[in-house]
Write an enzyme that holds these catalytic residues in place. Structure first.
Site, PDB file in Angstrom:
ATOM      1  N   ARG A 244       0.790  -1.112   0.081  1.00 26.09           N
ATOM      2  CA  ARG A 244       0.066   0.035   0.167  1.00 26.09           C
ATOM      3  C   ARG A 244       0.843   1.202  -0.005  1.00 26.09           C
ATOM      4  O   ARG A 244       1.917   1.385   0.830  1.00 26.09           O
ATOM      5  CB  ARG A 244      -0.864   0.253   1.280  1.00 26.09           C
ATOM      6  CG  ARG A 244      -1.671  -1.189   1.288  1.00 26.09           C
ATOM      7  CD  ARG A 244      -3.007  -0.948   2.397  1.00 26.09           C
ATOM      8  NE  ARG A 244      -3.689   0.214   1.832  1.00 26.09           N
ATOM      9  CZ  ARG A 244      -4.744  -0.267   0.983  1.00 26.09           C
ATOM     10  NH1 ARG A 244      -4.824  -1.251   0.465  1.00 26.09           N
ATOM     11  NH2 ARG A 244      -5.449   0.842   0.715  1.00 26.09           N
ATOM     12  N   ILE A 245       0.519   2.175  -0.658  1.00 30.28           N
ATOM     13  CA  ILE A 245       1.243   3.671  -0.857  1.00 30.28           C
ATOM     14  C   ILE A 245       0.527   4.213   0.432  1.00 30.28           C
ATOM     15  O   ILE A 245      -0.347   4.641   0.663  1.00 30.28           O
ATOM     16  CB  ILE A 245       1.163   4.309  -2.007  1.00 30.28           C
ATOM     17  CG1 ILE A 245       1.393   3.398  -3.211  1.00 30.28           C
ATOM     18  CG2 ILE A 245       1.619   5.823  -2.100  1.00 30.28           C
ATOM     19  CD1 ILE A 245       1.523   3.938  -4.521  1.00 30.28           C
TER      20      ILE A 245
ATOM     21  N   HIS B 154      12.665  -2.347  -1.439  1.00 33.27           N
ATOM     22  CA  HIS B 154      12.086  -2.275  -2.697  1.00 33.27           C
ATOM     23  C   HIS B 154      12.939  -3.277  -3.542  1.00 33.27           C
ATOM     24  O   HIS B 154      14.237  -3.360  -3.414  1.00 33.27           O
ATOM     25  CB  HIS B 154      12.012  -1.178  -3.194  1.00 33.27           C
ATOM     26  CG  HIS B 154      11.616  -0.928  -4.647  1.00 33.27           C
ATOM     27  ND1 HIS B 154      10.062  -0.858  -4.708  1.00 33.27           N
ATOM     28  CD2 HIS B 154      11.862  -1.147  -5.798  1.00 33.27           C
ATOM     29  CE1 HIS B 154      10.002  -0.977  -6.016  1.00 33.27           C
ATOM     30  NE2 HIS B 154      11.161  -0.809  -6.751  1.00 33.27           N
TER      31      HIS B 154
ATOM     32  N   ASP C 197       8.389   5.073  -3.252  1.00 32.87           N
ATOM     33  CA  ASP C 197       9.659   4.461  -3.323  1.00 32.87           C
ATOM     34  C   ASP C 197      11.049   5.310  -3.307  1.00 32.87           C
ATOM     35  O   ASP C 197      11.762   5.143  -4.084  1.00 32.87           O
ATOM     36  CB  ASP C 197       9.690   3.459  -4.577  1.00 32.87           C
ATOM     37  CG  ASP C 197       8.705   2.298  -4.391  1.00 32.87           C
ATOM     38  OD1 ASP C 197       8.553   1.873  -3.299  1.00 32.87           O
ATOM     39  OD2 ASP C 197       8.145   1.628  -5.348  1.00 32.87           O
TER      40      ASP C 197
HETATM   41  C1  GAR Z   1       9.929  -8.448  -1.540  1.00 33.05           C
HETATM   42  O1  GAR Z   1      10.627  -8.828  -2.717  1.00 33.05           O
HETATM   43  C2  GAR Z   1       9.851  -7.014  -1.394  1.00 33.05           C
HETATM   44  O2  GAR Z   1      10.993  -6.397  -1.782  1.00 33.05           O
HETATM   45  C3  GAR Z   1       8.605  -6.429  -2.342  1.00 33.05           C
HETATM   46  O3  GAR Z   1       7.908  -7.556  -2.257  1.00 33.05           O
HETATM   47  C4  GAR Z   1       8.225  -8.798  -2.002  1.00 33.05           C
HETATM   48  C5  GAR Z   1       7.712  -9.387  -0.745  1.00 33.05           C
HETATM   49  O4  GAR Z   1       7.846 -10.526  -0.364  1.00 33.05           O
HETATM   50  N1  GAR Z   1       7.937  -5.332  -2.113  1.00 33.05           N
HETATM   51  C6  GAR Z   1       7.698  -4.487  -2.876  1.00 33.05           C
HETATM   52  O5  GAR Z   1       7.538  -4.756  -4.118  1.00 33.05           O
HETATM   53  C7  GAR Z   1       7.402  -2.984  -2.386  1.00 33.05           C
HETATM   54  N2  GAR Z   1       7.076  -2.143  -3.557  1.00 33.05           N
HETATM   55  P1  GAR Z   1       7.736 -11.563   0.673  1.00 33.05           P
HETATM   56  O6  GAR Z   1       6.089 -11.150   1.230  1.00 33.05           O
HETATM   57  O7  GAR Z   1       7.874 -12.843   0.457  1.00 33.05           O
HETATM   58  O8  GAR Z   1       8.581 -11.032   1.858  1.00 33.05           O
END
Ligand code: GAR
Length: 210
Positions: free
Chosen positions: A109-110, A127, A163
């Site tokens: 969520r933003i 990120h 971000d």
């Molecule tokens: C991770 O790769 C994180 O960097 C990314 O979601 C994934 C969560 O994985 N976050 C974003 O894209 C935020 N913009 P997880 O639920 O297995 O930890």
């Protein structure tokens, strides 16, 4: 110090900085952090919050004995006011648990400027790209479409942008021939799982200044 950022206090193993981890998905990053914190550190996860009650990541928190709550969007609130109303619910959980640092670990969520200002300097995000390249929700897809040979992950303090905010650390990952989104995501996550705890160690032991 860069304006408006108020960093967390210095923690110790006897009095660790109390973290909340916010998740929206499976929570592999949360699980890695909880494993890391099995050894006493200068930070400890005391609360897990998900943006819904059925989010898989909540189970990692529960398995580790950490209070883990799903906070869904308040659908009874009119749409225009729902986002801030949701953040107020999240903030109430954070305050009730006396949280000192909020970690966005796959939280999709933003956040509004209201929430960011409340936690600025004590709100970090991971990120899956080398920011400022490929912000947003489809970092791997965008990196593959751009044909880059190197991507990676970034841990940064959150500001009012998407971000954006001061970068605390990055790790590079090579894009391999034949990579698809899933394969790339898995390799980047492995780097994230090492980078995140390292940055928390530095931030919560007073080794980072802006
Ligand atoms: C991770 O790769 C994180 O960097 C990314 O979601 C994934 C969560 O994985 N976050 C974003 O894209 C935020 N913009 P997880 O639920 O297995 O930890």
């Amino acid at each position: 110090m860069t304006s408006g950022f108020s960093l967390p206090r210095v923690g110790t193993t006897d009095n660790p900085v109390r973290l909340a981890v916010l998740v929206s998905g499976g929570g592999s990053g949360l699980a890695a952090l909880l494993r890391y914190q099995r050894t006493p550190r200068c930070h400890r996860t005391t609360l897990v919050i998900a943006d819904n009650t059925d989010v898989g990541g909540l189970q990692h928190g529960r398995d580790a004995g950490v209070t883990s709550v799903g906070v869904p969007l308040p659908m009874e609130v009119e749409k225009r006011k729902r986002r801030v109303a949701h953040e107020r619910l999240v903030n109430a959980e954070l305050e009730a648990a006396d949280v000192e640092l909020v970690v966005l670990s796959g939280y999709m969520r933003i956040l509004t400027p209201w929430f960011v200002r409340r936690w600025k300097g004590r709100l970090i995000n991971i990120h899956p790209s080398l920011l400022p390249d490929f912000p947003g929700a489809h970092a791997h897809r965008d990196a593959l479409a751009a044909g880059v040979s190197v991507t990676g992950c970034t841990v940064h303090l959150v500001d009012e942008g998407v971000d954006s905010g001061p970068i605390l650390a990055q790790r590079e990952i090579e894009v391999l021939a034949g990579d698809n989104e899933e394969a790339l995501q898995e390799r980047v996550k492995m780097a994230e799982h090492i980078l995140y705890p390292e940055v928390l160690d530095r931030l919560c032991s007073g080794q980072i200044s802006l």
